[in-house]
Design a protein around this motif. Sequence first.
Motif, short mmCIF file in Angstrom:
data_model
loop_
_atom_site.label_atom_id
_atom_site.label_comp_id
_atom_site.label_asym_id
_atom_site.label_seq_id
_atom_site.Cartn_x
_atom_site.Cartn_y
_atom_site.Cartn_z
N ASP A 73 0.94 -1.17 0.02
CA ASP A 73 -0.08 -0.17 0.00
C ASP A 73 0.78 1.37 0.03
N VAL A 74 0.78 2.01 -1.02
CA VAL A 74 1.79 3.12 -1.37
C VAL A 74 1.35 4.29 -0.30
N THR A 75 -0.03 4.32 -0.14
CA THR A 75 -0.43 5.34 1.06
C THR A 75 0.14 4.99 2.34
N LYS A 76 -0.07 3.78 2.82
CA LYS A 76 0.74 3.44 4.30
C LYS A 76 2.35 3.66 4.10
N GLN A 77 2.82 3.41 2.94
CA GLN A 77 4.20 3.55 2.84
C GLN A 77 4.51 5.06 3.03
N ASN A 78 4.06 5.96 2.57
CA ASN A 78 4.25 7.37 2.70
C ASN A 78 4.06 7.77 4.21
N ASN A 79 2.90 7.16 4.74
CA ASN A 79 2.73 7.49 5.99
C ASN A 79 3.62 6.94 7.22
N ASP A 80 4.31 5.71 6.69
CA ASP A 80 5.42 5.06 7.42
C ASP A 80 6.65 5.72 7.46
N ILE A 81 6.96 6.21 6.00
CA ILE A 81 8.02 7.40 5.92
C ILE A 81 8.12 8.53 7.02
N GLN A 82 6.71 9.19 6.95
CA GLN A 82 6.48 10.33 7.77
C GLN A 82 6.94 10.02 9.20
N ASP A 83 6.22 8.88 9.71
CA ASP A 83 6.59 8.38 10.97
C ASP A 83 7.90 8.16 11.41
N LEU A 84 8.83 7.52 10.38
CA LEU A 84 10.30 7.53 10.57
C LEU A 84 11.02 8.77 10.67
N ILE A 85 10.35 9.65 9.92
CA ILE A 85 10.87 11.16 10.05
C ILE A 85 10.78 11.72 11.45
N THR A 86 9.64 11.50 12.00
CA THR A 86 9.37 12.08 13.13
C THR A 86 10.19 11.51 14.53
N ARG A 87 10.69 10.11 14.15
CA ARG A 87 11.50 9.18 15.17
C ARG A 87 13.10 9.73 14.88
N GLN A 88 13.16 10.53 14.08
CA GLN A 88 14.69 11.33 13.61
C GLN A 88 15.66 10.18 13.36
N VAL A 89 15.21 9.38 12.37
CA VAL A 89 16.14 8.28 11.94
C VAL A 89 17.35 9.05 11.18
N ASP A 90 18.70 8.38 11.13
CA ASP A 90 19.58 8.71 10.22
C ASP A 90 19.53 8.73 8.86
N VAL A 91 19.24 7.56 8.43
CA VAL A 91 18.96 7.19 7.05
C VAL A 91 17.75 6.28 6.84
N LEU A 92 16.97 6.20 5.63
CA LEU A 92 16.01 5.67 5.18
C LEU A 92 16.19 4.52 4.18
N LEU A 93 16.02 3.22 4.36
CA LEU A 93 16.22 2.31 3.49
C LEU A 93 14.71 1.92 3.14
N ILE A 94 14.53 2.11 1.65
CA ILE A 94 13.11 1.99 1.20
C ILE A 94 13.13 0.96 -0.18
N ASN A 95 12.28 -0.04 0.15
CA ASN A 95 11.90 -0.72 -1.18
C ASN A 95 10.50 -0.20 -1.75
N PRO A 96 10.46 0.60 -2.63
CA PRO A 96 9.37 1.39 -3.11
C PRO A 96 8.06 0.74 -3.40
N VAL A 97 6.95 0.59 -2.96
CA VAL A 97 5.78 -0.05 -3.49
C VAL A 97 5.36 0.53 -4.81
N ASP A 98 5.61 1.89 -5.09
CA ASP A 98 5.22 2.37 -6.25
C ASP A 98 6.36 3.63 -6.49
N PRO A 99 7.16 3.35 -7.55
CA PRO A 99 8.39 4.55 -7.54
C PRO A 99 7.89 5.82 -7.70
N GLN A 100 6.75 6.20 -8.69
CA GLN A 100 6.07 7.36 -8.69
C GLN A 100 5.31 7.78 -7.25
N GLY A 101 4.70 6.93 -6.80
CA GLY A 101 3.56 7.06 -5.52
C GLY A 101 4.28 7.39 -4.46
N VAL A 102 5.54 6.84 -4.16
CA VAL A 102 6.25 7.22 -3.04
C VAL A 102 6.96 8.77 -2.88
#
Length: 257
Positions: A9-38
């Motif tokens: 679910d690309v919508t959930k993936q975008n929300n997950d990314i936002q959540d991880l940003i608020t956790r102040q991670v140093d780097v994000l490793l992403i396997n995009p559900v949809d390269p455009q949608g993410v």
Amino acid sequence: MYFADADGDVTKQNNDIQDLITRQVDVLLINPVDPQGVQPGLAAAKAAGIPVVTVDRPVPDGAVSHVGRDNKAMGELVGKALSEKLGEKGGTVIEIRGDAGGAVARDRSAGFHAAVAANPKIKIVEGPYSDYVRAKAVTAMQDLLQVHPDVAAVYAHNDDMALGALQVLKENGKDKVLVTGVDGLMEAVKQIAGGGQYVATALNDPISLGATAVDTVLKVRGGEKVPAYVDAGTALIDTANAGDYSGGTGEFAQALQ
């Protein structure tokens, strides 16, 4: 380290990314559900100053590095091996394709076509898109076999579809038709090791891909400069080396240590 599963679910993936940003991670490793949608998630990460490394599926923009495999090279490896097996006699090769418009299917097809082009006796029949699903490949192969009973070989864009084609061939007594796939699914590797009509696949081990991706993330986190594209590599698996790989049912082959 934090982990989130978008479950396709690309919508959930975008929300997950936002959540991880608020956790102040140093780097994000992403396997995009949809390269455009993410893209909204990637834009948010950029605004927050968090570097992104993508794995498996590349994105048009927003990642400092992509870790993947050359699907064209996979098709080329299998195409060369099959061309050599068919030899000067050549024959009709049925191609069972992945998904319409997908980059992986496009590249695996292009690589294969380029490899067999040197053999003028090989004629490729492009079958329907079967979405990498065995059951769909079974149906496609049943129909194709009625139209092309003289088929000499099958090339499928993944091993699961190739195994479906193999099932149909065996049910119809076509035990001389060669079968090839891509991915290195252990079920296929065992068929190859047995010396039957399944003759080749290309390695696409997700464990080594993941390990390479994590290594790249650690380098980014440490401030090292990494290439924009990191190739996790592939290799041909055929009757000569199939015994060098191991794995359980439903798993991808891994080289024996």
